[in-house]
Enzyme design. Sequence first.
Site, PDB file in Angstrom:
ATOM      1  CG  ASP A 109      -2.028  -0.863   1.079  1.00  0.00           C
ATOM      2  OD1 ASP A 109      -2.229  -1.413   0.084  1.00  0.00           O
ATOM      3  OD2 ASP A 109      -2.699  -1.160   2.325  1.00  0.00           O
ATOM      4  N   GLY A 113       0.932   4.927  -2.346  1.00  0.00           N
ATOM      5  CA  GLY A 113       1.381   6.039  -1.461  1.00  0.00           C
ATOM      6  C   GLY A 113       0.397   5.991  -0.295  1.00  0.00           C
ATOM      7  CE1 TYR A 150      -8.938  -3.833   7.154  1.00  0.00           C
ATOM      8  CE2 TYR A 150      -8.880  -4.606   4.818  1.00  0.00           C
ATOM      9  CZ  TYR A 150      -9.056  -4.783   6.015  1.00  0.00           C
ATOM     10  OH  TYR A 150      -9.636  -6.218   6.692  1.00  0.00           O
TER      11      TYR A 150
HETATM   12 CU   LIG Z   1      -7.873  -7.046   7.446  1.00  0.00          CU
END
Ligand SMILES: [Cu+2]
Length: 688
Positions: free
Chosen positions: A334, A339, A422
């Site tokens: 990520d 970035g 996320y």
């Molecule tokens: Cu997870």
Amino acid sequence: MTAKILSILEVELTPQSKTMLLSTLKNLLFFLIFLISPIITTQDYHPLNPLTPSELIQVQTIVKNHFSSPYHSVSFHYVGLDEPEKSIILLWQSNLDHTPPRRAFVIARFDQKSHELIVDLLTNSIVLDRVYDGHGYPIQNFQEEKAASELAYSYAPFIASIMRRRLKLEEVLCMSFTVGWFGEETSRRIVRVMCYYLDGTVNFYMRPIEGITVTVDLDEMKIIGYRDRIMVPVPKSDGTEYRGSMQSAPPDSTLKGSASLEPSFKLEGHVLRWEDWVLHLSFDMRAGLIISLASIYDPEKNEYRRVLYRGFISELFVPYMDLTEEWYYRTFFDAGENGFGLCAVPLVPLKDCPENAVFMDGYFTSQDGTPGYIPNVFCIFERQAGNVMWRHTELGIPGQMVTEVRPETTLVVRMVSTVGNYDYIVDWEFKQTGTIKVTVGMTGLLEVRGSMYTHKDQIQEEVYGTILAENTIGAHHDHFLIFSLDLDVDGDANSFVKSNLETSRVNGDISPRKSYWRVSSETAKTESDARIQLGSGATELLVVNPNKKTKVGNHVGYRLFPGSAARPLLSDDEYAQIRGAFTKYNVWVTPYNKTEKWAGGLYADQSRGDDNLASWSLRNRDIENKDIVLWYTVGFHHVPCQEDFPVMPTLTESFELRPTNFFEHNPMLIERQHKEIISPAKYNVSSQ
Ligand SMILES: [Cu+2]
Ligand SMILES: *[C@@H]1O[C@H](CO)[C@@H](O)[C@H](O)[C@H]1NC(C)=O
Ligand SMILES: *[C@@H]1O[C@H](CO)[C@@H](O)[C@H](O)[C@H]1NC(C)=O
């Protein structure tokens, strides 16, 4: 995986109106930057400050002139401060007349090649332009991810696939995903585009349109592969809502600050002072928050003592365990691919941060070199969490009871990065006692796979995850966040000491006891001595300054208190694991080297594992009594559960760096004479 700050605003828009919004917003940001820049550039110069908006514009101009061509346009993938050497920074601290150079490090793509550039901002010139010809590609910028995703909407075979599924095209939202590397000899800069369905929810991540894989060449910005393999029901929108405003009784979601509203810290430009701590905060489009030059005032010595020269998240590795054709390649880096700073989002006052918080902004560079602006990218606040710093009740003295309690107050610097689905909440927390605690909270939306199954009893095959709702499988995956921690305990030259607590049998009759444990310490001589897999036996990990001792003779140090130790469960010859080999050990130590910053490699996208922490460490360099960097990985194995649907309650993991024989005794008991010795721009550091 994709998604930048703008995506927050985009969720409720159709693809068609998004492009318009993007350009409007970009213009607005540009305008804002010009309003803000004079304030920023004139205040509180520090050589580690991130590039200001006007400096970013200067870089844009210089680089665009350098690459002027009627045939190709240059695209920016990274722009950040080219940090001056540590020795120069330290010299500047002791003598402000030594002005360090002000340079930018740029990675740009031009004519299908990655260029590394160093731009000198004082002389307005390019001092280095090197074409990178190794494996891997730089961070993908937001604009190209966007453009790649949007190709699908007008691609006839894709439209046909959507029609075949009886879905409404205007409710389809596509995202681009990095593709990893699986042994291919040659590579192109490609992404896979996966699509989701809005139609009645903002939580489109819970509604994947499975079975379709669109492959896009980013350099040519065209679809080079298309496959519609299987039809699987799109999970329903029922139960995917998470917005409070859509609930009948919206929750009271304001954070109650218990600390005083008057901030007791001082922010001078990017230098933060609180209690005995002084440190520098910076924003980088790859790393996000960077903590530098953290020193703590020692009231007994009446001077500032160096602790952490630099601390930041170097990489996040998130491999998924689903082997299906549309999923196997999801092995994300990520920071290096998207970035972590670029994905940082504005913090919401009174929700992300309590009422006593102070906010800072961040700037990054977009595809054409134009600065982008993330307001409230960090917040800083004092926290009284109801913890006890230390206490004692003395009941042993006849006729007298002594009770002493000190409540704990800490200072938190917070950032949130939303990497697609996320959300990572990163806290650097500084304690009065000298401890630095780092906490990573994971929340947001799972990456789920659409499935024909509506009940666990139907599942007879490997589905690589947990059924969370009808037609919805939460795939197994890991999160590994590696921190680069350049500790400079009381000076540059440090050693790494590993202590094992060993059971010792009692021989003979020296004691009625049969056993006890003792500490067996070993100073790591080379890098191989410092590769540590935690979890097997009791180990204490200490960074000491072998040239400095306390009055009673212990080496001054800082100890790493790790959190739970998740180790990779992939085999060593797994391609993703070769690339993410830094996870093989929980702890590594390397000698300081300015270019060894990114544990997954500088060019993480489609990297092949030839430039990463594991490969650097193979040189097995000397690390004893040297300027060393400690690398520590916070890891989670994530087996999703139903409570993670439709939005995941925060899961946290943390570690601490704790003074160990650093002070002569509990530093909170020493009378403070106070800190008039500090001058505003530099602070007194004990040089080693
Ligand atoms: Cu997870
Ligand atoms: C620093 O690290 C890079 C990458 O590992 C290496 O090529 C270079 O030789 C190193 N420099 C020094 C001075 O060791
Ligand atoms: C730091 O402070 C000490 C004690 O006040 C002083 O002796 C020393 O010269 C200072 N060092 C610098 C670099 O200013």
